[in-house]
Design a protein around this motif. Sequence first.
Motif, PDB file in Angstrom:
ATOM      1  N   PRO A 164     -53.202  -9.665 -37.332  1.00  0.00           N
ATOM      2  CA  PRO A 164     -52.671  -8.347 -37.979  1.00  0.00           C
ATOM      3  C   PRO A 164     -50.569  -8.596 -37.062  1.00  0.00           C
ATOM      4  O   PRO A 164     -50.377  -8.869 -36.307  1.00  0.00           O
ATOM      5  CB  PRO A 164     -52.976  -7.066 -37.086  1.00  0.00           C
ATOM      6  N   LYS A 165     -49.938  -7.966 -38.389  1.00  0.00           N
ATOM      7  CA  LYS A 165     -48.026  -7.989 -37.816  1.00  0.00           C
ATOM      8  C   LYS A 165     -48.596  -7.230 -37.182  1.00  0.00           C
ATOM      9  O   LYS A 165     -48.858  -5.813 -37.305  1.00  0.00           O
ATOM     10  CB  LYS A 165     -48.119  -7.993 -39.562  1.00  0.00           C
ATOM     11  N   MET A 166     -47.499  -7.761 -36.374  1.00  0.00           N
ATOM     12  CA  MET A 166     -47.009  -6.204 -35.275  1.00  0.00           C
ATOM     13  C   MET A 166     -46.254  -5.559 -35.555  1.00  0.00           C
ATOM     14  O   MET A 166     -45.148  -5.995 -35.901  1.00  0.00           O
ATOM     15  CB  MET A 166     -46.335  -7.142 -33.666  1.00  0.00           C
ATOM     16  N   GLY A 181     -47.274   1.201 -34.647  1.00  0.00           N
ATOM     17  CA  GLY A 181     -48.709   1.935 -34.750  1.00  0.00           C
ATOM     18  C   GLY A 181     -49.380   1.279 -34.581  1.00  0.00           C
ATOM     19  O   GLY A 181     -50.670   1.950 -34.427  1.00  0.00           O
ATOM     20  N   VAL A 182     -49.521  -0.310 -34.744  1.00  0.00           N
ATOM     21  CA  VAL A 182     -50.608  -0.894 -34.641  1.00  0.00           C
ATOM     22  C   VAL A 182     -51.076  -1.809 -33.450  1.00  0.00           C
ATOM     23  O   VAL A 182     -50.559  -1.786 -32.845  1.00  0.00           O
ATOM     24  CB  VAL A 182     -50.440  -2.156 -36.012  1.00  0.00           C
ATOM     25  N   THR A 184     -56.756  -0.579 -34.525  1.00  0.00           N
ATOM     26  CA  THR A 184     -56.541   0.589 -34.345  1.00  0.00           C
ATOM     27  C   THR A 184     -55.588   0.949 -34.393  1.00  0.00           C
ATOM     28  O   THR A 184     -54.389  -0.112 -34.833  1.00  0.00           O
ATOM     29  CB  THR A 184     -57.558   1.280 -33.008  1.00  0.00           C
ATOM     30  N   PHE A 185     -54.570   1.832 -34.262  1.00  0.00           N
ATOM     31  CA  PHE A 185     -53.495   3.045 -34.316  1.00  0.00           C
ATOM     32  C   PHE A 185     -53.302   3.448 -33.244  1.00  0.00           C
ATOM     33  O   PHE A 185     -54.159   4.544 -33.041  1.00  0.00           O
ATOM     34  CB  PHE A 185     -52.786   3.634 -35.786  1.00  0.00           C
ATOM     35  N   CYS A 186     -51.825   4.227 -32.373  1.00  0.00           N
ATOM     36  CA  CYS A 186     -51.533   4.723 -31.862  1.00  0.00           C
ATOM     37  C   CYS A 186     -52.934   4.866 -30.674  1.00  0.00           C
ATOM     38  O   CYS A 186     -52.899   3.566 -29.514  1.00  0.00           O
ATOM     39  CB  CYS A 186     -51.835   6.265 -32.442  1.00  0.00           C
ATOM     40  N   GLY A 187     -53.157   5.746 -30.074  1.00  0.00           N
ATOM     41  CA  GLY A 187     -53.614   6.022 -28.620  1.00  0.00           C
ATOM     42  C   GLY A 187     -52.859   5.781 -27.792  1.00  0.00           C
ATOM     43  O   GLY A 187     -51.803   6.241 -28.266  1.00  0.00           O
ATOM     44  N   VAL A 238     -48.155   6.545 -38.626  1.00  0.00           N
ATOM     45  CA  VAL A 238     -49.272   5.761 -39.275  1.00  0.00           C
ATOM     46  C   VAL A 238     -49.729   6.404 -40.144  1.00  0.00           C
ATOM     47  O   VAL A 238     -50.158   5.588 -41.251  1.00  0.00           O
ATOM     48  CB  VAL A 238     -50.523   5.701 -37.710  1.00  0.00           C
ATOM     49  N   ALA A 239     -49.633   8.060 -40.214  1.00  0.00           N
ATOM     50  CA  ALA A 239     -50.329   8.616 -41.796  1.00  0.00           C
ATOM     51  C   ALA A 239     -49.235   8.818 -43.037  1.00  0.00           C
ATOM     52  O   ALA A 239     -50.099   8.399 -43.475  1.00  0.00           O
ATOM     53  CB  ALA A 239     -51.141   9.944 -40.981  1.00  0.00           C
ATOM     54  N   ARG A 240     -48.079   8.146 -42.407  1.00  0.00           N
ATOM     55  CA  ARG A 240     -47.668   8.546 -43.860  1.00  0.00           C
ATOM     56  C   ARG A 240     -47.016   7.508 -44.372  1.00  0.00           C
ATOM     57  O   ARG A 240     -46.651   7.571 -45.537  1.00  0.00           O
ATOM     58  CB  ARG A 240     -46.079   9.639 -43.347  1.00  0.00           C
TER      59      ARG A 240
END
Length: 313
Positions: free
Chosen positions: A112-114, A117-118, A266-269, A292-294
């Motif tokens: 995954p590209k950094m 949110g990632v 995954t995301f955020c956290g 991340v949602a929008r």
Amino acid sequence: MLLLSPRNVFLASAVLQPAMAYQLVGSWDGNNWRDGMFIESGVRNNYEFVDYLSEAQAQFAGLLETQNGKLILRADSRISLDPSAPGRHSVRLRTKATYNNVLVIGDFDHMPKMTCGVWPAFWMVGPKWPQDGEIDIIEAVNEMPQNQITLHTSPGCVPGVGPEGQSGARTGQTDCGAGNGDVGCGVFNTAGSGMGDGFNGVGGGVYATQWTNEGVKTWQWTKGNVPFDVLMGNPNPAGWGQPVANWVGCAFNNYLRDMSVIVQTTFCGGWAGQLWDKGSCAGRAPTCNEYVARNPGTFSEAYWVINSIKIYQ
């Protein structure tokens, strides 16, 4: 007198080498991954903003596929969400078995590209945390340019650096039980080809982690620089030179046990979300979850292309 071509000299010298100690116990790619791995759904740790789909759901959504023997794991990059939703759809791959004192080799064309949110990871974890420990082979968050290789343990493991040294840079924390294991002890892979765009820009590469009671070491190679013994399936870490991360000085089997191997995005956290207001991402949205949602299109490059995952004992 028998004259050998350079190729035959190379092959003859390979034959004369002593047998390697490691034996293959698992090898999976896009053709046979179901033999030893599975798609793990319904998991959410560390307040992550993620919704891991089942295998059937992921295939239907186009997030899980195989191409030319390669396994591809994607995160959703099409659907805009409400920040109160469970999270962005993604895929988590896990070994069916657990392992001890292993050599894990992951060969990837793409990670995954950094981006904000990632939180991608190629890692190992025991059933009870932090008592059974964790080894993060590839892990970073947000726009971090470097891979942070990290050990997480229960209190008591404060290792030093092995005699070969290491090419990576310590994160500053040497106690692997720091923060009750949550902080751990980390080493940055300072090579430009070690993470995200740098890794993908050279066509990917290979990460290898050796875990014994005496030490935990991680190496990374770009394509074209992978040791011949690795390519031939007879890995001999003694000939690989200086590792990126090199921990010694703990009885590691007291802190690392019964590890599964996992690949996920995954995301955020508790990491990407916790650092949200400490860098450039803060100006893009009030919270990590909201961003991340929008902004689904941001994650069009949030995918793994796995050539193989191999485990030796």
